[in-house]
Design an enzyme around this catalytic site. Sequence first.
Site, short mmCIF file in Angstrom:
data_model
loop_
_atom_site.label_atom_id
_atom_site.label_comp_id
_atom_site.label_asym_id
_atom_site.label_seq_id
_atom_site.Cartn_x
_atom_site.Cartn_y
_atom_site.Cartn_z
N ASP A 303 -53.28 -4.80 -4.04
CA ASP A 303 -52.45 -5.73 -2.95
C ASP A 303 -51.34 -5.60 -3.22
OD1 ASP A 303 -52.26 -7.61 -1.07
OD2 ASP A 303 -53.13 -9.08 -2.22
N TRP A 304 -50.53 -4.59 -2.78
CA TRP A 304 -48.85 -4.40 -2.83
C TRP A 304 -48.64 -5.11 -1.37
CZ3 TRP A 304 -46.05 1.00 -3.66
CH2 TRP A 304 -44.63 0.50 -3.50
N GLU A 305 -47.92 -6.18 -1.55
CA GLU A 305 -47.27 -6.79 -0.25
C GLU A 305 -45.76 -6.76 -0.54
OE1 GLU A 305 -49.02 -10.78 0.60
OE2 GLU A 305 -50.93 -9.89 -0.28
N PHE A 306 -45.18 -5.79 0.13
CA PHE A 306 -45.80 -4.58 1.02
C PHE A 306 -44.86 -3.40 1.00
CE2 PHE A 306 -45.90 -8.68 3.18
CZ PHE A 306 -47.45 -8.91 3.42
#
Length: 551
Positions: A303-306
């Site tokens: 969950d790389w934001e972003f």
Amino acid sequence: MLYKLLNVLWLVAVSNAIPGTPVIDWADRNYALVEINYEATAYENLIKPKEQVDVQVSWNVWNGDIGDIAYVLFDEQQVWKGDAESKRATIKVLVSGQFNMRVKLCNEDGCSVSDPVLVKVADTDGGHLAPLEYTWLENNKPGRREDKIVAAYFVEWGVYGRNFPVDKVPLPNLSHLLYGFIPICGGDGINDALKTIPGSFESLQRSCKGREDFKVAIHDPWAAVQKPQKGVSAWNEPYKGNFGQLMAAKLANPHLKILPSIGGWTLSDPFYFMHDVEKRNVFVDSVKEFLQVWKFFDGVDIDWEFPGGKGANPSLGDADGDAKTYILLLEELRAMLDDLEAQTGRVYELTSAISAGYDKIAVVNYAEAQKSLGKIFLMSYDFKGAWSNTDLGYQTTVYAPSWNSEELYTTHYAVDALLKQGVDPNKIIVGVAMYGRGWTGVTNYTNDNYFSGTGNGPGSGTWEDGVVDYRQIQKDLNNYVYTFDSAAQASYVFDKSKGDLISFDSVDSVLGKVKYVDRNKLGGLFAWEIDADNGDLLNAINAQFKPKDEL
């Protein structure tokens, strides 16, 4: 003469006697293949994995022959054989479980067997635990669509103010549970976004003490593995907390896949440094180690934001560089998981949660990324919110509203962008918001279009200003006028007296998303976050309100 006969008979009886009954000595027979230090706050000191445990057993024979050969049985299966005269044995155990252990002594005349004693060998697959069954709570109803992904995020901190431990999650109705969040170690300059939450940065530094930067860890060991919870509350239970409950819950729900979600809004900063192959290698190796230690997990969610920036830390982001890093990271994680599958015989999933903003989707080549991914969790929410008092709109919606047909922040526009890149529709999982975002003091609107007005700041929230749990919206519904925009497939409520306006997912809008997923042959739906629902929305995801053939 009689005396001699009796003496002969006695000698014959003795010479034909089986061994006396062995009595196993008392001992604490609770073992763990992954030991937990309940005093530790640092992850490096928290866990001690072992390849095996040595189960020690000793016995006595109080009457009769001690035997020639001794056997140790686990659930009637022989696990050790040796000289009975030693009266002790060591059994090497590599798997978890609860075993009835007996000692059997034999000589040429026969065998005798002890009473059983219980040996408990714990491991993080939960094989030592009793299944944690779900009790149907609130409005949750049994029933899960097995032809689609039905996933939800469970947050580590939900056990505190929200009082929502794992045993309250309707797991029978989910195919996947995403555990939020697993952090990546690093201090100043690496996890600066975390400093926006009081105490959270300091908590991570305690957990990461002595651990190399860019390795994963556990953010809150107390919540994860140390806090007594239903089914894992005994004083000598090796794995308590969320992890212990998840192990037990999975026994009751063998269909369930549990994925640790790495990153999140305030924990994504370290990803921006992974253009450095050495840092990336440290990270990937630590994820492998994490999955080897915590065996109840079935893969990993990124969950790389972003990629490209515009996340919690405005100083980070490089569109071209991050796009390449993201693809490389996924490829290397998938290769690592393939190796782990070969070693264990298990199947490990790799998924990623991504923004539904068209501008952020454009940064990444998802046609390439999907080669490494099983599912893409499209975060089709947070389109609008109280960070702006002038740009009001639907925080989650399928289509553009009739009053703003040019709106590009919609589920449909995001899905279409992915499909145009060549993403497999079955890999796209649409997001459901189990919360609303809203404003207070909304004025200057026209023609009863409240979103044409201006706000006076975030409205009162459940846990933070401007964010309201679905459960609370439903509870307070009589204070509002509810509207469902059938053209946009979006819902909102408005209180004219206060100017309180909340955009949220309702049963109506969720059913609209279900229809959209079915019509476009997408992979399913997921929700953020499960503790905010009273059951209505998950029921709707599973199409409890209408038969499937009517959708």
